[in-house]
Design an enzyme around this catalytic site. Structure first.
Site, PDB file in Angstrom:
ATOM      1  CG  ASP A 218      -8.081  -3.903  -3.656  1.00 45.33           C
ATOM      2  OD1 ASP A 218      -9.371  -2.792  -3.004  1.00 45.33           O
ATOM      3  OD2 ASP A 218      -7.187  -2.329  -3.540  1.00 45.33           O
TER       4      ASP A 218
ATOM      5  CG  HIS B 207      -2.329   0.735   1.278  1.00 44.47           C
ATOM      6  ND1 HIS B 207      -2.410   2.359   1.534  1.00 44.47           N
ATOM      7  CD2 HIS B 207      -2.980   0.591   0.282  1.00 44.47           C
ATOM      8  CE1 HIS B 207      -3.286   2.708   0.631  1.00 44.47           C
ATOM      9  NE2 HIS B 207      -3.952   1.669   0.709  1.00 44.47           N
TER      10      HIS B 207
END
Length: 372
Positions: free
Chosen positions: A309, A258
Site C-alpha cells: 500500500d 504486514h
C-alpha cells in the site's frame, strides 16, 4: 481474559486453497512467482490464470480479451445512477453501491453454476474499471466517457478516466500495479468474500462484502492515507520530527508492517523501482526521497517494512490519479482474486462458522422492569 484463542485469527489456517501462496520466500499465483508475472504478464493474462488455474494459450487469451471487451459498456441504468450520486460521497461507498446495483441487471446473478460464474466474473472484471472512471469523472463534474472496446482493461480505464488514449508507458505502469494487487490469499476482504460465498449468496453480494471490507483504513484505505502522509511531511528533512511526534503518541504509520510478511513484502521492490523512475520522469523526486526516508527510518526505529500500500499509493499519485480513487483502483485489480476465491469456495463449500470466546457476565437473574 482467556488467551486460548487467536485474536484476528492470526496464523490460523482456516481452509485449503490452490490460488495463492504466501511465505517468507515470496508470493505466487497458482505457482507462478509474482515478480515474473509483474515483469512479463498482462493483467488479463494474470486474471485468466487466477480464474482458470493455468496460463492461457494465445487463442485462449485472445478469446478472453474479446469476452471482456464485449462487457465493457455499462448498463444505462448504472450511468444514470452515477449521475445522481452526491459528488462528495466517498468513491468506495459509491463503488460498493454500484456493484450491488449491477447485480440487478444481470440475468445470471442468482445462478452459481460454473458457466454462470464465469460469465459473471467476466462482466464484473470488465465493468468495475469503467465504473471507477465514471465515479471519478462525476466527482469532478465531467461527462461520462464510453468505453473503448479496442483497449486493454488498464487502457480502457485510463481512457474512460481522461477521455484520451493512454500512452503505452502509463498503461503498463498501471497494469503492473494491478497485477501486483490482483490477489493476496486470505486478506480481510477476500475472507469476507469467501464467508459470504459460503452462505451460497450470489456473486454480487460476495463482491459487495469484499469491497466493503477493503474500504477500511487498515486494509485498502491505507494507500490513500500513506500518500497523504508523505504530502504532509513534504521533504526528507521533515521525516525525523514527523515520525517522532507520531510514534510518541503511538499513532499508526500507514503503509508499514504486514501480518504475514516479517522480512519484507515481495511486491515492494517492484513498486519502489517503478516509483523511483516515474518520480524522476515527472520531476517529483522530492516525494520519492521522502518516501525512501520514511521507509528507512521506520525500519531503523520500529523494524517495520513498507508494504504494498505504501508504494502503490505513491505510484497512483505520480500517475496523476486523485487520492480518493486509490482504493477503487485496488478494488478493480483485486476483483480477479475475489472472483477466483468465490468460485473455489463454491466448488467444495462448507459454511464458515467459527466460535468466539465469551468474556461477559454469567449467572444473572432477570429482574422485573419495575424493580430495576
Amino acid at each position: 481474559m482467556s488467551t486460548d484463542h487467536h485474536a484476528g485469527l492470526e496464523d490460523i489456517e482456516v481452509l485449503e486453497s490452490a490460488i495463492c501462496d504466501i511465505n517468507q520466500k515470496g508470493l505466487t499465483f497458482r505457482g507462478y512467482d509474482i515478480t515474473e508475472l509483474a515483469a512479463h504478464s498482462t493483467f488479463e493474462e494474470t486474471a485468466y490464470l487466477l480464474l482458470n488455474d493455468q496460463l492461457p494459450s494465445q487463442k485462449e487469451l485472445n478469446d478472453f480479451r474479446r469476452e471482456l471487451a464485449a462487457e465493457y459498456i455499462l448498463p444505462r441504468e448504472i450511468t444514470e445512477h452515477i449521475n445522481h450520486v452526491p459528488r462528495e460521497a466517498h468513491p468506495m461507498a459509491v463503488l460498493r453501491t454500484l456493484i450491488s446495483s449491477l447485480g440487478l441487471y444481470d440475468a445470471d446473478a442468482a445462478d452459481n453454476s460454473g458457466p454462470a460464474l464465469h460469465r459473471k466474473s467476466v462482466r464484473i472484471l470488465a465493468k468495475i474499471p469503467a465504473i471507477v472512471a465514471a465515479i471519478a469523472r462525476h466527482r469532478n463534474a465531467k461527462s461520462h466517457v464510453e468505453s473503448n472496446v479496442d483497449l486493454s482493461i488498464a487502457g480502457n480505464f485510463l481512457y474512460c478516466l481522461t477521455g484520451k488514449l493512454p500512452d503505452a508507458e502509463t498503461e503498463r505502469l498501471l497494469e503492473t500495479t494491478m497485477i501486483l494487487y490482483a490477489e493476496h490469499e486470505l486478506n480481510a476482504s477476500t475472507f469476507a468474500a469467501r464467508i459470504t460465498a459460503a452462505t451460497q449468496a450470489d456473486t454480487y453480494s460476495c463482491m459487495v462484502a469484499a469491497v466493503s471490507a477493503l474500504q477500511g483504513n487498515l486494509h485498502g484505505g491505507a494507500n490513500q492515507r500513506a500518500t497523504e502522509m508523505l504530502l504532509t511531511i513534504g521533504s526528507p528533512a521533515n521525516v525525523p520530527e514527523y515520525l517522532a511526534a507520531k510514534l510518541k503518541k503511538k499513532e499508526i504509520i500507514m503503509g508499514f508492517g504486514h501480518r504475514v510478511y516479517k522480512s519484507g513484502d515481495p511486491r515492494v521492490p517492484v513498486l519502489r523501482s517503478l516509483c523511483k523512475a516515474l518520480s524522476e520522469k515527472k520531476n517529483e523526486k522530492q516525494i520519492f526521497d521522502t518516501a525512501a526516508a520514511v521507509e528507512a527510518e521506520m525500519l531503523k526505529q520500529k523494524k517495520l517494512h513498507a508494504n504494498v500500500d505504501y508504494y502503490s499509493g505513491l505510484a497512483y499519485y505520480l500517475l496523476g490519479f486523485s487520492a480518493e480513487i486509490y482504493t477503487c483502483i485496488f478494488a478493480m485489480a483485486r476483483a480477479a482474486g475475489y472472483l477466483a476465491h468465490i468460485s473455489e469456495q463454491l466448488d467444495e463449500n462448507k459454511l464458515i462458522r467459527p466460535r468466539g470466546v465469551y468474556t461477559g457476565k454469567k449467572g444473572l437473574k432477570y429482574q422485573p422492569l419495575g424493580s430495576r
